[in-house]
Structure formats: structure tokens, C-alpha cells
Scaffold this motif. Structure first.
Motif, mmCIF file in Angstrom:
data_model
loop_
_atom_site.group_PDB
_atom_site.id
_atom_site.type_symbol
_atom_site.label_atom_id
_atom_site.label_comp_id
_atom_site.label_asym_id
_atom_site.label_seq_id
_atom_site.Cartn_x
_atom_site.Cartn_y
_atom_site.Cartn_z
ATOM 1 N N MET A 89 2.609 6.126 2.759
ATOM 2 C CA MET A 89 3.683 5.486 1.748
ATOM 3 C C MET A 89 2.840 5.107 0.032
ATOM 4 S SD MET A 89 5.695 2.420 2.263
ATOM 5 C CE MET A 89 6.352 2.821 4.239
ATOM 6 N N LEU A 90 3.834 5.811 -1.040
ATOM 7 C CA LEU A 90 2.999 5.955 -2.160
ATOM 8 C C LEU A 90 3.340 4.668 -2.802
ATOM 9 C CD1 LEU A 90 3.608 9.457 -3.150
ATOM 10 C CD2 LEU A 90 2.146 8.665 -2.361
ATOM 11 N N GLU A 91 4.522 4.173 -2.943
ATOM 12 C CA GLU A 91 4.640 2.977 -2.763
ATOM 13 C C GLU A 91 3.544 1.828 -2.710
ATOM 14 O OE1 GLU A 91 8.584 4.728 -1.836
ATOM 15 O OE2 GLU A 91 6.476 4.525 -1.161
ATOM 16 N N LEU A 92 2.960 1.966 -1.345
ATOM 17 C CA LEU A 92 2.102 0.631 -1.187
ATOM 18 C C LEU A 92 0.901 1.370 -1.469
ATOM 19 C CD1 LEU A 92 0.967 -1.573 0.536
ATOM 20 C CD2 LEU A 92 0.749 0.459 2.437
ATOM 21 N N ALA A 93 0.956 2.345 -2.118
ATOM 22 C CA ALA A 93 -0.699 2.934 -3.134
ATOM 23 C C ALA A 93 -0.440 2.559 -4.393
ATOM 24 C CB ALA A 93 -0.843 4.002 -2.566
ATOM 25 N N THR A 94 0.688 2.523 -4.971
ATOM 26 C CA THR A 94 0.948 2.428 -6.142
ATOM 27 C C THR A 94 1.121 1.090 -6.612
ATOM 28 O OG1 THR A 94 2.840 4.065 -6.460
ATOM 29 C CG2 THR A 94 2.794 2.578 -8.009
ATOM 30 N N GLY A 95 1.533 -0.326 -5.350
ATOM 31 C CA GLY A 95 1.492 -1.277 -5.904
ATOM 32 C C GLY A 95 0.261 -1.734 -5.642
ATOM 33 N N SER A 96 -0.939 -1.089 -4.351
ATOM 34 C CA SER A 96 -1.614 -1.575 -4.302
ATOM 35 C C SER A 96 -2.969 -1.653 -5.748
ATOM 36 C CB SER A 96 -2.653 -1.055 -2.817
ATOM 37 O OG SER A 96 -1.830 -1.607 -1.983
ATOM 38 N N GLY A 97 -3.124 -0.290 -6.036
ATOM 39 C CA GLY A 97 -3.686 -0.253 -7.491
ATOM 40 C C GLY A 97 -3.470 -0.635 -8.411
ATOM 41 N N LEU A 98 -1.942 -1.071 -8.489
ATOM 42 C CA LEU A 98 -2.095 -2.254 -10.184
ATOM 43 C C LEU A 98 -2.949 -3.381 -9.149
ATOM 44 C CD1 LEU A 98 2.137 -0.853 -10.242
ATOM 45 C CD2 LEU A 98 0.254 -0.692 -11.811
ATOM 46 N N ALA A 99 -2.144 -3.771 -8.528
ATOM 47 C CA ALA A 99 -2.636 -5.500 -7.448
ATOM 48 C C ALA A 99 -4.118 -5.079 -7.632
ATOM 49 C CB ALA A 99 -2.250 -5.763 -6.320
ATOM 50 N N LEU A 100 -4.980 -4.386 -7.567
ATOM 51 C CA LEU A 100 -6.362 -4.020 -7.822
ATOM 52 C C LEU A 100 -6.794 -4.533 -8.903
ATOM 53 C CD1 LEU A 100 -7.683 -2.057 -4.547
ATOM 54 C CD2 LEU A 100 -7.597 -4.360 -4.653
ATOM 55 N N ALA A 101 -6.375 -4.078 -9.864
ATOM 56 C CA ALA A 101 -6.125 -3.397 -11.628
ATOM 57 C C ALA A 101 -6.400 -4.736 -11.994
ATOM 58 C CB ALA A 101 -5.293 -2.794 -12.038
ATOM 59 N N ALA A 102 -5.604 -6.048 -11.236
ATOM 60 C CA ALA A 102 -4.807 -6.942 -11.707
ATOM 61 C C ALA A 102 -6.094 -7.965 -11.745
ATOM 62 C CB ALA A 102 -3.720 -8.091 -12.040
ATOM 63 N N GLY A 103 -6.491 -7.606 -10.524
ATOM 64 C CA GLY A 103 -7.515 -8.678 -9.373
ATOM 65 C C GLY A 103 -8.828 -8.327 -10.478
ATOM 66 N N LEU A 104 -9.223 -7.051 -11.459
ATOM 67 C CA LEU A 104 -10.270 -7.096 -12.064
ATOM 68 C C LEU A 104 -9.675 -7.642 -13.419
ATOM 69 C CD1 LEU A 104 -11.538 -3.455 -11.693
ATOM 70 C CD2 LEU A 104 -12.508 -6.131 -10.410
ATOM 71 N N ALA A 115 -6.426 -9.247 -15.627
ATOM 72 C CA ALA A 115 -4.657 -9.608 -15.378
ATOM 73 C C ALA A 115 -3.642 -8.992 -16.196
ATOM 74 C CB ALA A 115 -4.535 -10.939 -15.267
ATOM 75 N N TRP A 116 -4.687 -9.250 -17.208
ATOM 76 C CA TRP A 116 -3.500 -8.467 -18.344
ATOM 77 C C TRP A 116 -3.129 -6.926 -18.325
ATOM 78 C CZ3 TRP A 116 -1.043 -12.669 -18.093
ATOM 79 C CH2 TRP A 116 -1.691 -13.766 -17.760
ATOM 80 N N ILE A 117 -4.058 -5.767 -18.067
ATOM 81 C CA ILE A 117 -4.012 -4.348 -18.117
ATOM 82 C C ILE A 117 -2.909 -3.690 -17.115
ATOM 83 C CG2 ILE A 117 -5.293 -2.188 -17.953
ATOM 84 C CD1 ILE A 117 -8.281 -3.984 -19.142
#
Length: 203
Positions: free
Chosen positions: A1-16, A18-20
């Protein structure tokens, strides 16, 4: 499910950082056709919001590269990054992108699901980053802070771009995060046990 992958990637990016991912989503939605934010998240592309995010990003990038200050920043970001992760996941997973064309089906069970998933993922990424930063600062007397921070910023940008354009690449990153989290946790436990043993010997 690409929606899950897209959301996960953005959330992980925010973990590194927050603002990027938030700034990236807003800019892409406002100035390109790569992302179309749903009405609930359209505020991210507001001009004033983009300016505020850019200022916060600048402050974060400076603070995160100064030894000692970076550790204080990580404590503050324990609340900020998971919150940003929830927003990034919620906005990204429900947006139309070049790879996600029917995001509505992903959130039929409830609008809160993506936000909670994003909070959890960003918190795990943040905790792993903070733990690794403590180890790096301790072993290098803080000299590694600027280099490590720059690498984290690049990683956040890369994850944000991949999440929108090629979300399948997020899957190996998720696996790597699990492995890294386990290794960092073990390293922190060993350090604590070593301190406990040293304290016991001294008394």
C-alpha cells in the motif's frame, strides 16, 4: 500500500528533523503538481505557514549542530518531532501524489489512524536518533555533532523526497530503523550497566 509507505517515509523524516517534511509537503503542494493536499491539510501550503516552518527549520539546523545544545534540543524535540510526524503522515498519506492516486481508501476506518501511526514512527526514529547522538557525543567529545546532524538533515530530505516520488524505497528504511533501534537500545543498556558496575566498585 503506497499510502502507508508515503506516510511512513514522511513520519520517519520528521523523526530526524520535524520541519523538513512539513515544509517539503507545503512547498510541493503550493508550487508543483507533485502533491495535492486534502482540504484538512491545505493550511500547510499557506504562505505564512511556510515562512514559519522555514524559520523553525533554520533554528533547528543551527541548534542541532552545537554540542550540548543538541542534547537539550533533542529533549525539546521529544514532543515536537512526534507531533510533526503525525501531521506529516496524516497529510502525506491522504494526499494525491505522483504515486498515490486514491488516498481516500486508506483512511476509511478513521481520520485519526494515519496521525497515530505517524506519531509512533516519528517517536521511534527520534528516540533512535537521540540515543545514537548521545553515544556519538560521548565517544567524540561532541566533535561529531555537526557531521552527524548534517547527515540526519540529508536523510530527512531524502526520505521526504522518496516518500513522495518513490515510496517503495521507504520499506528498507523501515527495516533499517528497526535494526538501528535495537542496536542503539543495546548500546545504551551496556553504558548504563557499565556505569552501575563502576559505581558499585567505587563504593
Amino acid at each position: 500500500m503506497l499510502e502507508l509507505a508515503t506516510g511512513s517515509g514522511l513520519a520517519l523524516a520528521a523523526g530526524l528533523n520535524a520541519w523538513i517534511p512539513l515544509l517539503g509537503l507545503g512547498l510541493l503542494s503550493r508550487y508543483t503538481d507533485l502533491v495535492t493536499l486534502p482540504p484538512a491539510w491545505a493550511w500547510l501550503e499557506n504562505g505564512w505557514v511556510l515562512v514559519i516552518l522555514a524559520v523553525l527549520l533554520s533554528l533547528e539546523m543551527v541548534a542541532d549542530k552545537i554540542p550540548v545544545v543538541d542534547s537539550i534540543n533533542d529533549v525539546v524535540q521529544t514532543v515536537v518531532r512526534p507531533t510533526a510526524g503525525g501531521i506529516a503522515f496524516g497529510a502525506g498519506a491522504t494526499s494525491e501524489t505522483t504515486t498515490v492516486t486514491d488516498p481516500a481508501t486508506f483512511v476509511e476506518s478513521g481520520q485519526w489512524v494515519p496521525v497515530v501511526l505517524g506519531i509512533v514512527l516519528a517517536l521511534v526514529a527520534h528516540a533512535t536518533k537521540a540515543g545514537a547522538r548521545v553515544v556519538a557525543n560521548t565517544t567524540t567529545a561532541g566533535t561529531a555533532a555537526p557531521v552527524v546532524s548534517a547527515a540526519e538533515d540529508v536523510g530527512s530530505v531524502g526520505l521526504s523526497v522518496a516518500a513522495v516520488l518513490l515510496p517503495v524505497l521507504v520499506v528498507p528504511v523501515l527495516i533499517a530503523l528497526v535494526v538501528a533501534a535495537v542496536l542503539v537500545w543495546r548500546g545504551v543498556r551496556r553504558r548504563r550497566q557499565g556505569r552501575g558496575a563502576a559505581w558499585a566498585e567505587s563504593t
